[in-house]
Design a protein around this motif. Sequence first.
Motif: not given
Length: 121
Positions: A44-52
């Motif tokens: 979730s933290r990773l996808l907050a930085l880059d949803p793709s």
Amino acid sequence: MTPYEYAIIQAMPRVERGELINVGVLLYCQRRDFLSARTHLDESRLLALDPSADVAAIRAALDAWDRTCGGSGAAEGMRQGERFRWLVAPRSTILRAGPVHMGLTADPEAELKRLVELLVR
């Protein structure tokens, strides 16, 4: 007490933005013949930085760091110190190591677990 070196493993899903999250710790203790990486990817933290962000590719890259610590693949035949230096060398990729820090420990495995809890989770 035995000296050791460690670096935080960081994911930077969009290199051009420079944003990163801590995803693991790499610890090398020459005197104890110890080199290991422990990782934890908070999707979730990773996808907050880059949803793709390609989560599967990042997980595969983290697994490659583990294999390198063990001397597999391109690291076959390298000594532990060489593998550690190779992993912490500066790079412009999605995964990278932060600055190398020093410490003292009686138990490198326990210290690695402590650092992951403190710096990553």
